[in-house]
Design a protein around this motif. Sequence first.
Motif, PDB file in Angstrom:
ATOM      1  N   ALA A 161      52.724  43.811  43.413  1.00 33.90           N
ATOM      2  CA  ALA A 161      52.390  45.177  43.825  1.00 33.90           C
ATOM      3  C   ALA A 161      51.276  45.749  42.962  1.00 33.90           C
ATOM      4  CB  ALA A 161      53.632  46.056  43.719  1.00 33.90           C
ATOM      5  N   THR A 162      50.517  46.676  43.549  1.00 35.69           N
ATOM      6  CA  THR A 162      49.459  47.339  42.791  1.00 35.69           C
ATOM      7  C   THR A 162      50.077  48.383  41.877  1.00 35.69           C
ATOM      8  OG1 THR A 162      49.181  49.023  44.505  1.00 35.69           O
ATOM      9  CG2 THR A 162      47.821  47.031  44.676  1.00 35.69           C
ATOM     10  N   PHE A 163      49.341  48.721  40.823  1.00 34.17           N
ATOM     11  CA  PHE A 163      49.812  49.812  39.962  1.00 34.17           C
ATOM     12  C   PHE A 163      48.650  50.735  39.641  1.00 34.17           C
ATOM     13  CE2 PHE A 163      48.651  46.297  37.240  1.00 34.17           C
ATOM     14  CZ  PHE A 163      48.026  46.856  36.155  1.00 34.17           C
ATOM     15  N   THR A 164      48.975  52.019  39.509  1.00 32.03           N
ATOM     16  CA  THR A 164      47.956  53.049  39.305  1.00 32.03           C
ATOM     17  C   THR A 164      48.279  53.850  38.065  1.00 32.03           C
ATOM     18  OG1 THR A 164      49.192  54.603  40.672  1.00 32.03           O
ATOM     19  CG2 THR A 164      47.492  53.266  41.777  1.00 32.03           C
ATOM     20  N   HIS A 165      47.273  54.601  37.612  1.00 31.01           N
ATOM     21  CA  HIS A 165      47.461  55.479  36.464  1.00 31.01           C
ATOM     22  C   HIS A 165      48.461  56.566  36.839  1.00 31.01           C
ATOM     23  CE1 HIS A 165      46.591  58.365  33.270  1.00 31.01           C
ATOM     24  NE2 HIS A 165      46.013  57.353  32.607  1.00 31.01           N
ATOM     25  N   PRO A 166      49.468  56.835  35.992  1.00 29.03           N
ATOM     26  CA  PRO A 166      50.523  57.796  36.370  1.00 29.03           C
ATOM     27  C   PRO A 166      50.031  59.219  36.540  1.00 29.03           C
ATOM     28  CG  PRO A 166      50.713  57.135  34.075  1.00 29.03           C
ATOM     29  CD  PRO A 166      49.705  56.229  34.677  1.00 29.03           C
ATOM     30  N   VAL A 167      48.898  59.564  35.975  1.00 31.10           N
ATOM     31  CA  VAL A 167      48.384  60.946  36.080  1.00 31.10           C
ATOM     32  C   VAL A 167      47.236  61.020  37.070  1.00 31.10           C
ATOM     33  CG1 VAL A 167      47.358  62.884  34.839  1.00 31.10           C
ATOM     34  CG2 VAL A 167      49.119  61.470  33.729  1.00 31.10           C
ATOM     35  N   THR A 168      46.218  60.207  36.882  1.00 27.76           N
ATOM     36  CA  THR A 168      45.019  60.269  37.720  1.00 27.76           C
ATOM     37  C   THR A 168      45.184  59.518  39.035  1.00 27.76           C
ATOM     38  OG1 THR A 168      44.045  58.287  36.750  1.00 27.76           O
ATOM     39  CG2 THR A 168      43.623  60.386  35.635  1.00 27.76           C
ATOM     40  N   LYS A 169      46.191  58.672  39.126  1.00 28.23           N
ATOM     41  CA  LYS A 169      46.444  57.844  40.311  1.00 28.23           C
ATOM     42  C   LYS A 169      45.317  56.831  40.555  1.00 28.23           C
ATOM     43  CE  LYS A 169      50.110  60.292  40.919  1.00 28.23           C
ATOM     44  NZ  LYS A 169      51.428  59.732  40.513  1.00 28.23           N
ATOM     45  N   GLU A 170      44.525  56.585  39.484  1.00 33.32           N
ATOM     46  CA  GLU A 170      43.436  55.608  39.588  1.00 33.32           C
ATOM     47  C   GLU A 170      44.009  54.202  39.714  1.00 33.32           C
ATOM     48  OE1 GLU A 170      39.603  54.039  36.970  1.00 33.32           O
ATOM     49  OE2 GLU A 170      40.950  55.598  36.201  1.00 33.32           O
ATOM     50  N   TYR A 171      43.414  53.392  40.617  1.00 30.49           N
ATOM     51  CA  TYR A 171      43.863  52.008  40.828  1.00 30.49           C
ATOM     52  C   TYR A 171      43.550  51.183  39.577  1.00 30.49           C
ATOM     53  CZ  TYR A 171      43.860  47.217  42.603  1.00 30.49           C
ATOM     54  OH  TYR A 171      44.084  45.873  42.778  1.00 30.49           O
ATOM     55  N   LEU A 172      44.546  50.530  39.035  1.00 31.78           N
ATOM     56  CA  LEU A 172      44.366  49.750  37.807  1.00 31.78           C
ATOM     57  C   LEU A 172      44.497  48.249  38.026  1.00 31.78           C
ATOM     58  CD1 LEU A 172      46.387  51.949  35.277  1.00 31.78           C
ATOM     59  CD2 LEU A 172      43.913  51.901  35.665  1.00 31.78           C
ATOM     60  N   GLY A 173      45.012  47.825  39.173  1.00 29.61           N
ATOM     61  CA  GLY A 173      45.135  46.399  39.418  1.00 29.61           C
ATOM     62  C   GLY A 173      46.454  46.056  40.057  1.00 29.61           C
ATOM     63  N   LYS A 174      46.755  44.759  40.028  1.00 27.10           N
ATOM     64  CA  LYS A 174      47.991  44.280  40.607  1.00 27.10           C
ATOM     65  C   LYS A 174      48.843  43.591  39.545  1.00 27.10           C
ATOM     66  CE  LYS A 174      46.298  43.629  45.328  1.00 27.10           C
ATOM     67  NZ  LYS A 174      46.187  42.677  46.461  1.00 27.10           N
ATOM     68  N   MET A 175      50.102  43.647  39.706  1.00 25.24           N
ATOM     69  CA  MET A 175      51.020  42.962  38.812  1.00 25.24           C
ATOM     70  C   MET A 175      50.825  41.448  38.960  1.00 25.24           C
ATOM     71  SD  MET A 175      52.723  45.412  37.336  1.00 25.24           S
ATOM     72  CE  MET A 175      54.133  44.554  36.638  1.00 25.24           C
ATOM     73  N   GLU A 176      50.965  40.729  37.833  1.00 29.12           N
ATOM     74  CA  GLU A 176      50.844  39.271  37.866  1.00 29.12           C
ATOM     75  C   GLU A 176      52.190  38.648  37.542  1.00 29.12           C
ATOM     76  OE1 GLU A 176      47.737  38.059  35.256  1.00 29.12           O
ATOM     77  OE2 GLU A 176      46.134  38.946  36.481  1.00 29.12           O
ATOM     78  N   MET A 177      52.642  37.765  38.438  1.00 27.75           N
ATOM     79  CA  MET A 177      53.912  37.075  38.227  1.00 27.75           C
ATOM     80  C   MET A 177      53.623  35.626  37.858  1.00 27.75           C
ATOM     81  SD  MET A 177      56.018  38.681  41.467  1.00 27.75           S
ATOM     82  CE  MET A 177      54.708  38.238  42.610  1.00 27.75           C
ATOM     83  N   PRO A 178      53.965  35.199  36.630  1.00 32.06           N
ATOM     84  CA  PRO A 178      53.640  33.847  36.166  1.00 32.06           C
ATOM     85  C   PRO A 178      54.272  32.769  37.042  1.00 32.06           C
ATOM     86  CG  PRO A 178      54.360  35.233  34.345  1.00 32.06           C
ATOM     87  CD  PRO A 178      54.665  35.993  35.610  1.00 32.06           C
ATOM     88  N   VAL A 179      53.484  31.702  37.288  1.00 29.98           N
ATOM     89  CA  VAL A 179      53.957  30.563  38.075  1.00 29.98           C
ATOM     90  C   VAL A 179      54.101  29.319  37.199  1.00 29.98           C
ATOM     91  CG1 VAL A 179      53.314  28.950  39.910  1.00 29.98           C
ATOM     92  CG2 VAL A 179      53.031  31.421  40.249  1.00 29.98           C
ATOM     93  N   GLY A 180      53.113  29.075  36.354  1.00 28.13           N
ATOM     94  CA  GLY A 180      53.142  27.892  35.497  1.00 28.13           C
ATOM     95  C   GLY A 180      51.764  27.589  34.935  1.00 28.13           C
ATOM     96  N   THR A 181      51.553  26.336  34.528  1.00 29.88           N
ATOM     97  CA  THR A 181      50.292  25.921  33.904  1.00 29.88           C
ATOM     98  C   THR A 181      49.844  24.597  34.510  1.00 29.88           C
ATOM     99  OG1 THR A 181      50.978  26.952  31.830  1.00 29.88           O
ATOM    100  CG2 THR A 181      49.143  25.403  31.716  1.00 29.88           C
ATOM    101  N   ILE A 182      48.527  24.457  34.719  1.00 29.53           N
ATOM    102  CA  ILE A 182      47.978  23.174  35.158  1.00 29.53           C
ATOM    103  C   ILE A 182      46.949  22.695  34.141  1.00 29.53           C
ATOM    104  CG2 ILE A 182      48.333  23.745  37.584  1.00 29.53           C
ATOM    105  CD1 ILE A 182      45.239  24.087  37.773  1.00 29.53           C
ATOM    106  N   GLU A 183      46.794  21.367  34.059  1.00 28.98           N
ATOM    107  CA  GLU A 183      45.780  20.764  33.186  1.00 28.98           C
ATOM    108  C   GLU A 183      44.787  20.027  34.069  1.00 28.98           C
ATOM    109  OE1 GLU A 183      45.613  17.029  30.209  1.00 28.98           O
ATOM    110  OE2 GLU A 183      46.946  18.645  29.530  1.00 28.98           O
ATOM    111  N   ILE A 184      43.509  20.363  33.935  1.00 26.58           N
ATOM    112  CA  ILE A 184      42.461  19.775  34.775  1.00 26.58           C
ATOM    113  C   ILE A 184      42.312  18.286  34.457  1.00 26.58           C
ATOM    114  CG2 ILE A 184      40.025  19.842  35.389  1.00 26.58           C
ATOM    115  CD1 ILE A 184      41.621  22.253  36.346  1.00 26.58           C
TER     116      ILE A 184
END
Length: 596
Positions: free
Chosen positions: A88-111
Amino acid sequence: MIRKIAAAITFMAFVAAYIPGTLAADKNPTAASPLNQSLEKLKTDISSYFIAVTGDVISVDGDMVTINKGTGAAIRTGMRLTSFKEGATFTHPVTKEYLGKMEMPVGTIEISSVGAASSKGRIVSGKAADFADAKVKIAGKKIRILYYQGNVDWNLGDSYFRILLDSGRFELIDTGLQSAGNAEIVAEAKKEGAEVILALSSEELKNTIEITQKLYWVNDGKLFSDSRTSVALASVKQLKFSAGAFAWRQGEALLTYKIPFSAKRMAVGDFRGVGQLDIVFASDTHIGIYKLDVDLKPLWEFNVPGSGEILWIDTLDVNKDGRDEILVTTATGVKSALMAYSTDDTAAMRPGADKGGTVRSFIFSLQDDKFKPIWKGENMFIRALEKNVVAQEFSNADGFEGQLYPLEFNNGRFTKGKPVFIKKGLNIYDFQYVYAPDGRRGYFAWDESGFVNFFNDKGVRTWVSKDEFGGFQDSYKKESRNVVLDKGNWTMKDKFVTANAEVLAVKRNPMFGFVSIKSLGYSSSELRSFWWNGITVEERSYLEQVDGTIVDYVVIGDRLLVLVKPYLLSFDTAKVLLKGENPAAMMLYLFSTKGR
């Protein structure tokens, strides 16, 4: 803490370098020196694994993941990217400015392989099913790295440490580990919360130091980078000289030993051919060999034949069988310059008197667990010089006489080799060879006044020390049948010792600034270092503020052994007398010279 102390020392060196009237190796500290250019190669390599990037997972096949980033985004094999899904997106609690989306960790890959527009990586952590439609990234945050310097010269390692810090990309964790295995280093890194281990090692060649940098992931200890660079040996020496003196303070010695006899000379050798260096002490006519441990453990002892005073000892693998021999030179009936005019000696000074002074040399080898002489030379001095035994003849009239020549050992016999050419007037113990970074050979030499001189590869003297070094401990009379005629003295010089490309020499400070009474010793001593950079000689203090007389010293790798005769008028000696202990006991100190 280690680097904080070093930073203070570096700052002091910086201030000294920029005070008007002082010498500075580099007037522009930001200049891209050859040393910095070499170290930048290592920094570029490690930085290339942590370039900030964001991409998408294209497909998942078993434990293999394909992403939409390739060479154009500077992706390379060995990189590890974290995978996540956006929430989900999250915004500044006062200005309601868009700050980004929550990141849910999945794992790690090695190239594992890289193409022009896409790359493949193996799943290191996480479930394969969770990677579908996920994103990957290398974040722009600082990477926590455990910095393990290994056997790299301290000043060189510290320079690279600061280059990495200045990049702003890494948070470096210093470690006190000096000689540890991979398991121990990984355990240390996990304890410190590091993500990556940077492990350095080095090998010194003729003119360069080859540095290897290995990078490991902490969570599984996997090696993902192995890179190398070459640093000019001259650049490293310049770093050391810029760092200043290795000042000795109470308690700084790694180990301290009290020697209950009056040792005069010291050497080390591997007499059993097992890679174990034992220490040799010479006292009057006696030789003692000890194992150097938390205490000194006696191994062998023997008396040198005859009643002569030991003048010099060396060790060398004479037989070329992997086991060292002991080289000893003694004097019998040779008059000390201090005693030459005493009333007891006047009869011996009369015309026609039998002078009887003799110098003998021996080579001892360990056989059947005993040291036995395998060679003896009459009226001859010997020493080890560049893996050879060299000799010079003795005469009562002049002390040292004639040319130097090697003693060549073949088929169990010693034969006289071709003369060693050295400047006229220099004797067997007066000099030590040294090599410039380009391989040219010069030599440092004492003169009779106690100054250090340097002669270049053409045999031309190009440098003389500013200071006189306090004189020599042993001086003997040149005999004359004319009691009125004083021919002067011949002296046993202090030895020069090589430490890497530097040459060390003892400087002694007389009690009253101008004279010393030999029986009382000197008030203090120091070791000074000289380095020929191919153009000029640079001098610095290597070990300073030693109370008493440095009698002898040896360098073993990154360890310095110093044999000291305490100053008999010092406060510490007075306390020893009050305790009823022997004030003449010698002291042996073991120092680490790592980084010096």
